[in-house]
Motif scaffolding. Structure first.
Motif, PDB file in Angstrom:
ATOM      1  N   LEU A  87      -2.730  -1.773 -11.827  1.00 15.06           N
ATOM      2  CA  LEU A  87      -2.323  -0.521 -11.185  1.00 15.06           C
ATOM      3  C   LEU A  87      -3.402   0.549 -11.367  1.00 15.06           C
ATOM      4  CD1 LEU A  87       0.049   0.837  -9.700  1.00 15.06           C
ATOM      5  CD2 LEU A  87       0.830   1.671 -11.919  1.00 15.06           C
ATOM      6  N   LEU A  88      -3.991   0.567 -12.563  1.00  9.51           N
ATOM      7  CA  LEU A  88      -5.036   1.559 -12.803  1.00  9.51           C
ATOM      8  C   LEU A  88      -6.239   1.340 -11.909  1.00  9.51           C
ATOM      9  CD1 LEU A  88      -4.970   2.353 -16.553  1.00  9.51           C
ATOM     10  CD2 LEU A  88      -5.213   3.955 -14.670  1.00  9.51           C
ATOM     11  N   PHE A  89      -6.493   0.094 -11.588  1.00  9.42           N
ATOM     12  CA  PHE A  89      -7.589  -0.168 -10.652  1.00  9.42           C
ATOM     13  C   PHE A  89      -7.282   0.488  -9.313  1.00  9.42           C
ATOM     14  CE2 PHE A  89      -9.343  -2.690  -7.160  1.00  9.42           C
ATOM     15  CZ  PHE A  89     -10.684  -2.485  -7.404  1.00  9.42           C
ATOM     16  N   ILE A  90      -6.038   0.295  -8.859  1.00 12.28           N
ATOM     17  CA  ILE A  90      -5.663   0.884  -7.565  1.00 12.28           C
ATOM     18  C   ILE A  90      -5.770   2.403  -7.643  1.00 12.28           C
ATOM     19  CG2 ILE A  90      -3.794   1.088  -5.883  1.00 12.28           C
ATOM     20  CD1 ILE A  90      -2.822  -1.666  -6.895  1.00 12.28           C
ATOM     21  N   ILE A  91      -5.282   2.962  -8.769  1.00 10.45           N
ATOM     22  CA  ILE A  91      -5.375   4.412  -8.943  1.00 10.45           C
ATOM     23  C   ILE A  91      -6.831   4.852  -8.918  1.00 10.45           C
ATOM     24  CG2 ILE A  91      -4.998   6.274 -10.608  1.00 10.45           C
ATOM     25  CD1 ILE A  91      -2.437   4.818 -11.451  1.00 10.45           C
ATOM     26  N   ASN A  92      -7.674   4.077  -9.554  1.00  9.50           N
ATOM     27  CA  ASN A  92      -9.093   4.408  -9.596  1.00  9.50           C
ATOM     28  C   ASN A  92      -9.679   4.457  -8.189  1.00  9.50           C
ATOM     29  OD1 ASN A  92     -11.659   4.900 -10.474  1.00  9.50           O
ATOM     30  ND2 ASN A  92     -11.815   3.117 -11.811  1.00  9.50           N
ATOM     31  N   VAL A  93      -9.306   3.476  -7.374  1.00 11.06           N
ATOM     32  CA  VAL A  93      -9.828   3.441  -6.009  1.00 11.06           C
ATOM     33  C   VAL A  93      -9.359   4.678  -5.248  1.00 11.06           C
ATOM     34  CG1 VAL A  93      -9.678   2.243  -3.794  1.00 11.06           C
ATOM     35  CG2 VAL A  93      -9.995   0.939  -5.906  1.00 11.06           C
ATOM     36  N   VAL A  94      -8.073   4.986  -5.351  1.00 10.20           N
ATOM     37  CA  VAL A  94      -7.538   6.141  -4.630  1.00 10.20           C
ATOM     38  C   VAL A  94      -8.215   7.415  -5.122  1.00 10.20           C
ATOM     39  CG1 VAL A  94      -5.471   7.502  -4.168  1.00 10.20           C
ATOM     40  CG2 VAL A  94      -5.343   5.002  -4.207  1.00 10.20           C
ATOM     41  N   TYR A  95      -8.306   7.560  -6.440  1.00 10.33           N
ATOM     42  CA  TYR A  95      -8.923   8.745  -7.028  1.00 10.33           C
ATOM     43  C   TYR A  95     -10.367   8.899  -6.544  1.00 10.33           C
ATOM     44  CZ  TYR A  95     -11.341  11.524 -10.551  1.00 10.33           C
ATOM     45  OH  TYR A  95     -12.120  12.446 -11.168  1.00 10.33           O
ATOM     46  N   THR A  96     -11.120   7.805  -6.621  1.00  7.31           N
ATOM     47  CA  THR A  96     -12.530   7.871  -6.256  1.00  7.31           C
ATOM     48  C   THR A  96     -12.723   8.343  -4.826  1.00  7.31           C
ATOM     49  OG1 THR A  96     -12.976   6.089  -7.785  1.00  7.31           O
ATOM     50  CG2 THR A  96     -14.651   6.515  -6.136  1.00  7.31           C
ATOM     51  N   HIS A  97     -11.848   7.888  -3.950  1.00  6.71           N
ATOM     52  CA  HIS A  97     -12.059   8.220  -2.544  1.00  6.71           C
ATOM     53  C   HIS A  97     -11.358   9.497  -2.114  1.00  6.71           C
ATOM     54  CE1 HIS A  97     -14.518   4.816  -1.381  1.00  6.71           C
ATOM     55  NE2 HIS A  97     -13.867   4.170  -2.320  1.00  6.71           N
ATOM     56  N   LYS A  98     -10.365   9.951  -2.868  1.00  8.57           N
ATOM     57  CA  LYS A  98      -9.659  11.174  -2.464  1.00  8.57           C
ATOM     58  C   LYS A  98     -10.202  12.407  -3.184  1.00  8.57           C
ATOM     59  CE  LYS A  98      -6.491   9.771   0.489  1.00  8.57           C
ATOM     60  NZ  LYS A  98      -7.373   9.192   1.413  1.00  8.57           N
ATOM     61  N   SER A  99     -10.574  12.229  -4.442  1.00  2.54           N
ATOM     62  CA  SER A  99     -10.946  13.407  -5.212  1.00  2.54           C
ATOM     63  C   SER A  99     -12.266  13.999  -4.729  1.00  2.54           C
ATOM     64  CB  SER A  99     -11.065  13.032  -6.694  1.00  2.54           C
ATOM     65  OG  SER A  99     -11.746  14.064  -7.372  1.00  2.54           O
ATOM     66  N   LYS A 100     -12.299  15.299  -4.632  1.00  4.16           N
ATOM     67  CA  LYS A 100     -13.520  15.973  -4.216  1.00  4.16           C
ATOM     68  C   LYS A 100     -14.568  15.933  -5.326  1.00  4.16           C
ATOM     69  CE  LYS A 100     -11.817  18.070  -0.325  1.00  4.16           C
ATOM     70  NZ  LYS A 100     -10.638  17.238  -0.334  1.00  4.16           N
ATOM     71  N   LYS A 101     -14.086  15.707  -6.553  1.00  2.13           N
ATOM     72  CA  LYS A 101     -15.004  15.796  -7.681  1.00  2.13           C
ATOM     73  C   LYS A 101     -15.972  14.612  -7.743  1.00  2.13           C
ATOM     74  CE  LYS A 101     -11.641  16.929 -10.532  1.00  2.13           C
ATOM     75  NZ  LYS A 101     -10.901  16.791 -11.754  1.00  2.13           N
ATOM     76  N   VAL A 102     -15.605  13.503  -7.092  1.00  2.00           N
ATOM     77  CA  VAL A 102     -16.474  12.334  -7.178  1.00  2.00           C
ATOM     78  C   VAL A 102     -17.608  12.464  -6.172  1.00  2.00           C
ATOM     79  CG1 VAL A 102     -16.575   9.832  -7.097  1.00  2.00           C
ATOM     80  CG2 VAL A 102     -14.491  10.965  -7.869  1.00  2.00           C
ATOM     81  N   ALA A 103     -18.813  12.511  -6.683  1.00  2.00           N
ATOM     82  CA  ALA A 103     -19.969  12.715  -5.816  1.00  2.00           C
ATOM     83  C   ALA A 103     -20.396  11.389  -5.187  1.00  2.00           C
ATOM     84  CB  ALA A 103     -21.111  13.307  -6.621  1.00  2.00           C
ATOM     85  N   ILE A 104     -21.251  11.530  -4.176  1.00  2.00           N
ATOM     86  CA  ILE A 104     -21.847  10.343  -3.567  1.00  2.00           C
ATOM     87  C   ILE A 104     -22.699   9.630  -4.615  1.00  2.00           C
ATOM     88  CG2 ILE A 104     -23.444   9.589  -1.769  1.00  2.00           C
ATOM     89  CD1 ILE A 104     -20.915  10.755  -0.630  1.00  2.00           C
TER      90      ILE A 104
END
Ligand code: HEM
Ligand SMILES: [Cu+2]
Lengths: 671, 204
Positions: free
Chosen positions: A508-525
């Protein structure tokens, strides 16, 4: 159409995927699909990278399905006389769990990585047969869905993933579940077979200049070995599945003991496929970690030729050990001895790989990134599973272990601890290449540790349970057999079931990680080369352009990309950086190939694949549906054959302004 | 251009492009496919060999086989390999007319073989050997049936080739397309030689 009919420097500016091509007519039936950015493009695409992502998404969906089935199994067994499932449902659950994980998750997820990265790693612009590649994906998806519709149509298959005869006959399994199972696997088998031929031809034939076999990245090597295993193993299971279908649907007698049939026929056919199959499952992950360990040890892979060749050796010897799954079936002492010895022998090339990985890390500047953590865990957990494998290579000890939870422990250590950990290592390692964003390392660490703890908590106790005699595939266990103290079945069953929840949390944390990475503005290119990679796939944009490389690189070294970034001083042996990844890429792109002619999108692959489950339903329910399915196959194959794989020259948009025109004569067809 | 020197190919039959092995993609793929087919027939033949003597009810193999008849139809199939060779060589000479002629004859010979098989199946059925009669029956019909389907698919490919050559709709290299169908056709013939020997000639 993925046709890039202008200087690719311009294409690079345009983003590479939106070059318009007017839809033309093929056969007068359909207009050829034109390039677009909408969802329709995914249906008609033949791009190996898009197909790789589609394989990945679909396989991950099935991973969740199979995982939920597993959790239900463990909840049933958490306490004596479980009431979550009845015996019939339990049988369906473990059968479909294993079938889903093996055929609908690990195999297609390996295909996802192979599709995406093999062309990049060998410096090609696509696979050899792009439309067949698309066809394979749709066969896998429709086959998997078909297989699972059985749940809603009277019950799923319930004979165990190896579906032993005569237990698989209509007498013992009257629902249509096994019919769905055998035909569904037949359809996904087509995906594997066409994929195998496609990737073999791609790897053997489409390497960039200078990319000798012994300069190919290890992942590509392992994929090649796996495709040969598939090429020869799939037809064997095809025969077995046909016999089973003929028996169940047309009253053939193949497994009818009353007519004198030999139940071992099925077992032999299944395991001649089945043992190579376990290497089909593990070798792609071996390839992935063989890429990752050197990168994060800052050292080349220790003994590259040995790793490549031991992979090939496993591929050969893997054909001679199938009967170790049948030690308890009365094969006779000579066969048992021979297969026992052969099985012990196969542990040798496997052990060689482990030594190579450890030596790669030895003395390296280790960086414990998440992909590295998953890779190290693979090495450790696979070693445990390999050792228990050797304990059942010893036939006398296997007769104690066979059909107990000890076997379940063994194959989950190699499959979950090995194959699936390798795939997760691959997710974290290649994510920035595929999606321009790096998965969060801190969430990734939680993901990793929960999975490690969960996996060992779930499957470790099963060694204990099995040696205590708890049989596999029993829907309940009872207090009466529970045992004393440390050997108490109840205790270990409870630990194991709780472990499965921890493991689920990890996923589940993997899925959360994927969602977070692509939704959060804080994650840079992510940077172009976030891990300081060594192999060719990092010598492209992230994500790579549709045509992968503006110029096809010429290969001079194993680990070509590394050698373009670093130089070794001849006298001091000091390694210094001479170029950044950006510089290497810019230099490559400075003189792009003039005309890159990519394969065209097509409707036929999905239509042909769609006909196959229709035939399946027809065989089970109704001859009219069958006739429709067959007619569809004929029509779509005809349409396919008449459609050129690359659109005709007059299909292109007029040359772009400034393109000078007149280039169409020197098209370099590709893919 | 630099990239004309690299390995690339097509599923449309541009066999002429340079590949890493020198073999065209299509040809390599066909070889791989035929390698896979060897195991398909290997499995079916093994099943038959295991079960050919197991007759609880219905006729035994040697009671129904008509060796002279099957020998003739086998000979017809073998001859079709010869005509296939002639078709390939005509295609390499770019002689479309003769290519089509020999392809058609090959298809006709193949159809004769399949017709013979249909006749044989009905005769056996009348003599009491059904698909479900015995293990021998199930495995005999499955093995020879699979082979018959392969020949039939081959006939369809031959006819499609004739149609496409006469309308000039073959994408890519024409001679290679003929050669590929030829490879498949020879393979199916060789498999028949094995089946004929093991099933019909060696007494059970
Ligand atoms: C060191 C190498 C290995 C050895 C010596 C070994 C040995 C064995 C033996 C003897 C069995 C049969 C036990 C029984 O049913 O009584 C077995 C079962 C099994 N092994 Fe392995 N194995 C090895 C590696 C692997 C790998 C790499 C995989 C997959 C990634 C794997 C997956 C399985 C599975 C799925 C089964 C159980 C099949 C079933 O009964 O459902 N093994 N192994
Ligand atoms: Cu095995």
């Amino acid at each position: 159409m993925a046709i890039i009919e202008r200087p690719s420097s311009e294409v690079a500016i345009a983003g590479g995927s939106t070059v318009g091509v007017k839809p033309s007519e093929a056969l007068g039936v359909f207009k050829r699909p034109a390039a677009s950015t909408s969802w329709r493009d995914w249906i008609v695409t033949v791009d190996h990278k898009k197909l790789g992502i589609m394989y990945g998404v679909a396989a991950f969906f099935f991973f969740i399905v199979g995982g939920l089935e597993a959790v239900l199994i463990r909840m049933q067994l958490i306490a004596p006389n479980g009431k979550v499932l009845n015996a019939d449902q339990y049988n369906q659950m473990f059968t479909m769990h294993a079938t889903t994980m093996v055929f609908l998750f690990v195999m297609p997820m390996a295909a996802a990585f192979a599709n995406y990265f093999v062309p990049l790693q060998i410096g090609a612009r696509d696979v050899a047969f792009p439309r067949i590649n698309a066809f394979g994906f749709w066969c896998f998806l429709f086959g998997g869905i078909f297989l699972n519709t059985a749940w809603f149509l009277g019950g799923a298959a319930d004979g165990g993933w190896f579906m032993y005869a005569p237990n698989s006959s209509t007498l013992f399994s009257p629902s249509h579940g096994i019919d769905f199972w055998s035909m569904g696997l037949q359809i996904t088998g087509i995906a594997s077979l066409t994929g195998a031929i496609n990737l073999i031809v791609t790897i053997l034939n489409m390497r960039a200049p200078g990319m000798k076999m012994m300069r190919m990245p290890i992942f590509t090597w392992m994929v090649l070995v796996v495709q040969f295993l598939l090429l020869f193993a799939i037809p064997v299971i095809t025969v077995a599945l046909f016999l089973l279908t003929f028996q169940r649907s047309f009253d053939a007698t193949f497994f009818d003991v009353a007519s004198g049939a030999d139940p071992l026929l099925w077992q032999h056919l299944f395991w001649i496929f089945g043992h190579p199959e376990v290497y089909i499952l593990i070798l792609p992950s071996f390839g992935i970690v063989s890429e990752i360990l050197p990168v994060f040890s800052k050292k080349p892979l220790f003994g590259y030729p040995i790793v490549a060749m031991s992979g090939a050796a496993i591929g050969f010897v893997g054909w001679g050990v199938w009967a170790h799954h049948m030690f308890a079936s009365g094969l006779g002492p000579v066969s048992v001895t021979v297969f026992s010895m052969a099985t012990m022998a196969i542990a040798v090339p496997t052990g060689v790989k482990i030594v190579n990985w450890v030596m790669t890390m030895w003395g390296g500047k280790l960086q414990f990134t998440v992909p590295m953590l998953f890779s190290i865990a693979l090495v450790v957990q696979f070693t445990i599973g390999g050792l228990s494998g050797v304990t059942h290579a010893v036939a006398p000890s296997d007769t104690q272990q066979t059909d107990t939870y000890y076997i379940v422990a063994h194959f989950h250590y190699v499959l979950f601890g090995g194959a699936i950990f390798g795939l997760f290592a691959g997710f974290y390692y290649w994510w920035p290449k595929m999606f321009r964003k790096q998965l969060s390392e801190s969430l990734g660490r939680w993901n990793f540790w929960l999975m490690v703890v969960g996996m060992n908590m779930t499957f470790g106790p099963m060694h204990m349970l099995g040696l205590q005699g708890q049989p596999r595939r029993m829907s309940v266990w009872t207090e009466a057999r529970a045992g004393e103290g440390f050997f108490n079945l109840g205790f270990w069953n409870r630990i194991s079931s709780i472990g499965s929840l921890v493991l689920s949390l990890g996923v589940l944390l993997f899925i959360i990680n994927v969602v977070y990475t692509h939704k959060s503005k804080k994650v840079a290119i992510a940077p172009l080369d976030p891990w300081d990679g060594r192999t060719l796939e990092w010598m492209t944009d992230s994500p790579p352009k549709e045509h992968n490389f503006d110029t096809i690189p010429t290969i001079n070294n194993l680990d070509e990309f590394f050698h373009r970034k670093y130089a070794q001083d001849a006298t001091t042996h000091e390694i210094t950086q001479v170029a950044t990844a950006e510089e290497v890429l810019a230099e490559m792109n400075a003189h792009p190939d003039e005309h890159i002619h990519m394969p065209s999108r097509s409707y036929w692959p999905i239509l042909l694949a769609l006909a196959l489950p229709i035939i399946g339903y027809g065989l089970i329910y109704n001859r009219v549906i069958l006739a429709v399915g067959v007619a569809m196959v004929v029509a779509t194959m005809f349409g396919w054959a008449m459609e050129p794989s690359t659109a005709a020259d007059d299909d292109f948009d007029p040359p772009a302004p400034g393109d000078g025109g007149g280039h169409t004569k020197e098209l370099a067809p590709l893919g | 251009m630099a990239d004309t020197a690299i390995a690339h190919g097509h599923d449309s039959g541009h066999g002429a492009h340079v590949t890493s092995t020198g073999l065209s993609n299509n040809k390599l793929a066909m070889w791989m496919f035929l390698g896979s087919e060897c195991l398909l027939f290997g499995g079916l033949i093994s099943t038959y060999m295991l079960y050919k003597g197991r007759v609880n009810s219905g006729p035994q193999p040697d009671q129904i086989f008509d060796i002279p008849f099957t020998s003739v139809s086998s000979f017809v199939l073998l001859m079709s390999s010869l005509t296939m060779v002639l078709a390939v060589s005509a295609a390499q000479r770019k002689d479309d007319r003769n290519t089509n002629l020999w392809l058609t004859i090959t298809a006709l010979l193949g159809a004769t073989f399949v017709g013979g098989q249909v006749y044989e199946f009905t005769a056996f059925y009348r003599e009491g050997l059904g698909f479900t009669t015995s293990l021998f029956g199930s495995s005999f019909y499955t093995l020879t049936g699979f082979h018959g389907v392969h020949v039939s698919v081959g006939i369809i490919m031959l006819m499609a080739l004739v149609g496409m050559i006469s309308r000039n709709r073959i994408p890519g290299n024409k001679a290679e397309s003929v050669e590929l169908v030829g490879l498949y056709w020879h393979f199916v013939d060789i498999v028949w030689i094995v089946i004929f020997t093991l099933v019909y000639l060696i007494p059970s």
